[in-house]
Scaffold this active site. Structure first.
Site, PDB file in Angstrom:
ATOM      1  N   ASP A  15       0.918  -1.231   0.039  1.00 38.29           N
ATOM      2  CA  ASP A  15       0.022  -0.033  -0.149  1.00 38.29           C
ATOM      3  C   ASP A  15       0.960   1.288  -0.060  1.00 38.29           C
ATOM      4  OD1 ASP A  15      -2.302   1.472  -0.057  1.00 38.29           O
ATOM      5  OD2 ASP A  15      -2.732   1.327   1.961  1.00 38.29           O
ATOM      6  N   ARG A  19       0.050   7.942  -2.523  1.00 35.92           N
ATOM      7  CA  ARG A  19       0.712   8.712  -1.765  1.00 35.92           C
ATOM      8  C   ARG A  19       1.945   9.056  -2.294  1.00 35.92           C
ATOM      9  NH1 ARG A  19      -1.393   6.234   3.323  1.00 35.92           N
ATOM     10  NH2 ARG A  19      -1.757   4.380   1.703  1.00 35.92           N
ATOM     11  N   THR A  61     -11.065  -6.496  -4.655  1.00 34.64           N
ATOM     12  CA  THR A  61     -12.321  -6.470  -5.408  1.00 34.64           C
ATOM     13  C   THR A  61     -12.889  -4.942  -5.435  1.00 34.64           C
ATOM     14  OG1 THR A  61     -12.815  -8.657  -4.265  1.00 34.64           O
ATOM     15  CG2 THR A  61     -14.708  -7.287  -5.103  1.00 34.64           C
ATOM     16  N   GLU A  62     -12.647  -4.389  -4.000  1.00 35.76           N
ATOM     17  CA  GLU A  62     -13.235  -2.920  -4.051  1.00 35.76           C
ATOM     18  C   GLU A  62     -12.440  -1.794  -4.762  1.00 35.76           C
ATOM     19  OE1 GLU A  62     -12.636  -4.941  -1.372  1.00 35.76           O
ATOM     20  OE2 GLU A  62     -14.823  -5.223  -0.802  1.00 35.76           O
ATOM     21  N   ASN A  63     -10.909  -2.170  -5.249  1.00 32.97           N
ATOM     22  CA  ASN A  63     -10.399  -1.477  -5.991  1.00 32.97           C
ATOM     23  C   ASN A  63     -10.980  -1.228  -7.453  1.00 32.97           C
ATOM     24  OD1 ASN A  63      -7.204  -2.759  -4.712  1.00 32.97           O
ATOM     25  ND2 ASN A  63      -8.317  -0.762  -4.417  1.00 32.97           N
ATOM     26  N   ARG A 189      -5.019  -1.641   9.049  1.00 31.26           N
ATOM     27  CA  ARG A 189      -6.298  -2.490   9.025  1.00 31.26           C
ATOM     28  C   ARG A 189      -5.790  -3.561   7.918  1.00 31.26           C
ATOM     29  NH1 ARG A 189      -7.556   2.891   6.952  1.00 31.26           N
ATOM     30  NH2 ARG A 189      -7.010   3.168   4.587  1.00 31.26           N
TER      31      ARG A 189
END
Ligand code: IPE
Ligand code: IPE
Ligand code: MG
Length: 239
Positions: A15, A19, A61-63, A189
């Protein structure tokens, strides 16, 4: 390097690409490009350490809810990675596998995945597992639905299932549970990653953004892992 307890399976949430790019005034996709380079170095380091399994969360999946342009950039990077690294993986004894609902990916990538998995299937060094269009809840539901739809299981009220049996319906059925989980970028998380499989995994978080995560940073995580006492519910004295 002194001998220390190494994990057999490392699972990483790579991740912070976006950024990292933003901080440098670059488009997000540049962060992803650097992220692939970082991943390649980590794959090499893991293989050299003779760690048998590495799972990398590459696309969740959420990406799919990200802007179309970013998704396209990620898919192009994935395609390029598979096309250009197939031979290298074969040569280096990497066995390539995926978890996730890969039927959702563009067809050409689906084909490349099938091809790369087939070509590298006898790799004996490290199994590299890419989580693609993966989320843990989706994986668990697909497993449950496979059980429900299995021929001959009409009388479900009288059927119970063991943990071991259930694991066999998950995408990860061929792999041991991760021993060490790493998430970069200072987010604390799990983001729908391997919820079943991480039950007893040691968790390691670092503020380093993924493109800056070097093999040296991996060594820090491994040093920390070696200091942990894994009790699996028992007492220290029982170990
Ligand atoms: C991780 O980096 C890569 C993917 C999710 C594909 P991000 O793109 O999530 O980067 P941040 O979290 O926005 O910095
Ligand atoms: C998790 O990162 C997915 C991948 C690294 C592929 P995200 O950046 O999508 O997770 P959230 O949204 O911060 O939880
Ligand atoms: Mg992120």
């Amino acid at each position: 390097m002194p001998t220390k307890t190494l994990p057999k399976h490392i699972a990483i949430i790579m991740d912070g690409n976006g950024r990292w790019a933003k901080a440098k005034g670059l488009p997000r996709v540049e962060g992803h490009r650097k992220g692939v380079e970082a991943a390649e170095e980590i794959i090499t380091a893991v293989r050299e350490l003779k760690i048998p399994y590495l799972t990398l969360y590459a696309f969740g999946t959420e990406n799919w809810n990200r802007p179309a342009e970013e998704i396209q950039g990620l898919m192009l990077l994935l395609e390029h990675f598979l096309k250009t690294r197939q031979e290298k993986m074969l040569k280096n004894g990497i066995r390539f596998r995926t978890i996730g609902d890969t039927s959702k990916l563009p067809q050409n990538i689906g084909q490349l995945i099938a091809e790369t998995s087939e070509i590298t299937k006898n790799g004996k060094e490290t199994t590299l597992i890419l989580a693609l269009s993966y989320s843990s809840r989706d994986e668990i539901l697909r497993a449950v639905n496979r059980i429900l739809l299995k021929p001959g299981t009409s009388n479900l009220e009288h059927r119970t299932i063991t943990e071991k049996e259930f694991s066999q319906y998950l995408d990860t059925k061929d792999f041991p549970d991760p021993d060490l989980f790493i998430r970069t970028s200072g987010e604390y998380r799990i983001s729908n990653y391997l919820l079943w499989q991480l039950s007893y995994t040691e968790l390691y978080f670092t503020k380093t953004m993924w493109p800056d995560f070097t093999p040296q940073e991996l060594m820090k995580a491994l040093d920390e892992y070696a200091k942990r006492e894994r009790r699996f519910g028992k007492t220290s004295e029982q170990l």
